[in-house]
Scaffold this active site. Structure first.
Site, PDB file in Angstrom:
ATOM      1  CE  LYS A  77      -3.893   1.941   2.664  1.00 33.07           C
ATOM      2  NZ  LYS A  77      -4.781   1.701   3.840  1.00 33.07           N
ATOM      3  CB  SER A 151      -7.941   3.446   2.854  1.00 32.39           C
ATOM      4  OG  SER A 151      -7.055   2.892   3.828  1.00 32.39           O
ATOM      5  CB  SER A 175      -8.246   0.457   5.697  1.00 30.46           C
ATOM      6  OG  SER A 175      -8.957   1.662   5.847  1.00 30.46           O
TER       7      SER A 175
END
Length: 601
Positions: A77, A151, A175
């Site tokens: 990420k 996210s 997330s």
């Protein structure tokens, strides 16, 4: 031939049969170029750099599978630093190029893993849906009209599409779990502090957690073990204090009554009910619990002073670059300006008050099983109502890190049309990370939902999580050894653990034995008797303590097999029949605790 969805055992088997890391890298490059979702990555590792990393691995460790993650491709990420690749947090104006890896990236690389790229996210990790990025909105691998979850959007889609064996996300409000649910993956959310955040851009620094997306629980746990460990560079890093869970008779708390909210998604509600029945069939005891205090805590994360932590993370940048923020993200972060130091303390007081209330519920259960998300939405619907609908996704996730719990999100089937996936999350106390894994793995295997976009994939046996054997011996107590009673110290003193509160089967009767100090009950079984069962407790003792405990039991009491109301049996206190002659029967009171209370009335 590699499978559609990459997993640790399949990649390792391919290496054992002669595949080289360079050949695997070439396959990954092709898969990334052919991927049908252009929003997965913000930055891919340049092809030649990825090839060089594979060559350097072989030079460093030439023996296949000689390192824990030898040649395993993974995605990161883009709020986690990887040396040489830009970090953007999905905000181009924020971009910088770190010289050093985040601590956990360094650990993964040392274990042989290969970074294939940096993945898309809701900007500054603010969101649960995956649409808040100038780099595009990754989509569900099952229907491009639907959100991927966020996210950690790109990370989940990368694994679910077969581009990476695992991927890293971060989790503040959910997330690392919601995207797993929407893409038929496992999401490993460690206890806060177990995995260091050094080199990770914070969202809410005090509760952020780095997570793992994988095809199986076993794979995710293997990766987490490489990443975890104390790091003095992270002020919130902690030494692990492993928490055990019962190896049998796991008490699972489930939603009941008014706290069941699926926002009209009947298909997801039915799948949740099916997951409850599946847990029951696997030997769990299902216990409805009051979710209200957990829900109140969940509301604090976005509707309380914790949102000020998001502002603290970017206060310098937003002061000069407010126009570079996604409009929704900017609205949320700038909303923190309405909170002051007094509000922060008041929020902390409320959270601790709610924590006290949750202890009442934890006394009833060992773990919670909640919908990972109660519903899902199309990208179009999400963009039309971005804050309210995003909030729906976090209804059952937002509280977990605030309370410091461990969690594992697992697939739980597809809707009636076989169209969209649903997931549940098992939530346990702090540092129950390892203890949660075996039952989560059993649940995942039993639902037969596959991995990622390959819903027919068989879960590899090599990744099966073995049920832990803590060596403790269960014993059922019925009277003075119950929690809070005069002899309970004989269980707690040598390290005994309360496993569960339950009832006997219907054919037991309870008497007060005359002349005993402290007063003791006599439990007998009468096969033709039809009662309501009696409240008892099951404890677990270390083997040596169990032996000493049993040796000290005075006549007419002894240890025998007692049948519980779920049909299982356990060693427990029984009384010889002769001793109840002329004794007071208290069966109708339902248990010894009720009898003791009746003496003070």
């Amino acid at each position: 031939m590699l499978p559609e969805i990459l997993d640790l055992s399949s990649v390792r088997a391919a290496y054992a049969q002669g595949l080289t890391p360079l050949e695997l890298v070439e396959e990954v490059i092709v898969r990334c170029e052919r991927a049908d979702d252009p929003a997965i990555f913000i930055t891919r590792t340049p092809d030649d750099e990825l090839r060089n990393a594979a060559r350097e691995l072989v030079a460093r460790a030439p023996q296949p599978n000689s390192l824990p993650l030898w040649g395993i491709p993974f995605a990161v990420k883009d709020n986690i630093d990887v040396a040489g690749l830009p970090t953007t947090a999905a905000c181009p104006a924020y971009e910088y190029r770190p010289e050093a890896d985040a601590t956990l990236i360094a650990r993964l690389k040392a274990a042989g893993a290969l970074v294939i790229g940096k993945t898309n996210l809701d900007q500054f990790a603010t969101g649960l849906n995956g649409t808040r990025s100038p780099y595009g909105a990754p989509r569900s691998v099952f229907d491009k009209a639907y959100v991927s979850g966020g996210s950690s959007s790109g990370s989940a889609v990368a694994v679910a599409s077969g581009l990476a064996t695992f991927a890293l996300g971060t989790d503040t409000a959910g997330s690392g779990r919601v995207p797993a649910s929407f893409n038929n993956l496992v999401g490993i959310k460690p206890t806060p502090g177990l995995v260091p955040n050094t080199g990770v851009i914070p969202a809410c620094r005090s509760v952020d957690v780095v997570t793992v997306f994988a095809g199986t629980v076993g794979d995710g746990i293997a990766v987490r073990k490489v990443m975890e460990g104390y790091d003095a560079g992270d002020p919130f890093s902690r030494e692990a204090e492993p928490c055990t869970l019962p190896a049998s008779g796991l008490r699972i708390g489930v939603l009941d009554g008014a706290e069941r909210e699926f926002y009209g998604n009947k298909a997801y509600e039915a799948l949740y009910d099916a997951a409850i029945e599946r847990a029951k069939s696997l030997g769990a005891t299902i216990v409805p619990f009051d979710y209200a205090p957990f829900h109140e805590a969940a509301e604090l994360l976005y509707n309380g002073p914790w949102v000020a932590e998001r502002l603290a993370a970017v206060k310098g940048f937003i002061a000069t670059n407010a126009d570079d923020f996604d409009p929704t993200v900017r609205t949320i972060i700038e909303g923190a300006r309405s909170y002051d130091a007094v509000a922060a303390f008041e929020g902390r007081y409320k959270l601790e008050s709610l924590r006290q209330k949750t202890k009442v519920e934890w006394n009833k259960v060992d773990v919670l099983m909640l919908p990972t998300s109660p519903t899902t939405y199309t990208v179009e619907d999400m963009l039309a109502d971005p804050i309210a609908k995003n909030g729906h996704f976090g209804r059952y996730t937002n509280f977990v890190n605030l309370f410091g719990y461990a969690a594992i999100a697992i697939p739980a089937g597809f809707d009636a049309a076989g169209h969209l996936p649903f997931g549940v999350t098992l939530i346990g106390p702090a540092f129950a990370d390892e203890a949660l894994a075996w039952f989560a793995d059993r649940m995942h295997r039993d639902v037969a939902a596959g991995m990622g976009k390959d819903r027919l994939a068989a879960l590899p046996e090599a990744s099966r999580v073995v049920e832990p054997d803590d060596g403790m011996i269960p014993i059922m107590v019925v009277g003075a050894h119950l929690t809070g009673m005069p002899l309970n110290h004989e269980l707690t003193g040598p390290g005994g653990r309360l496993v569960r509160i339950c009832r006997t089967s219907k054919d037991y009767r309870l008497f007060v034995l005359p002349g005993t100090t402290p007063p003791k009950p006599g439990l007998i079984r009468e096969p033709d008797y039809e009662g309501a069962g009696l409240e008892v407790e099951v404890w677990a003792l270390p083997p040596d303590a169990f032996g000493r405990f049993v040796a000290n039991i005075p006549a007419p009491l002894g240890i025998g097999k007692v049948t519980l109301d779920d049909g299982s049996s356990v060693s427990g206190f029984l009384c010889e029949a002769y001793a109840i002659a002329g004794a007071q029967e208290i069966t109708a009171l339902g248990g010894w605790r009720s009898y003791i209370r009746s003496l003070s009335v």
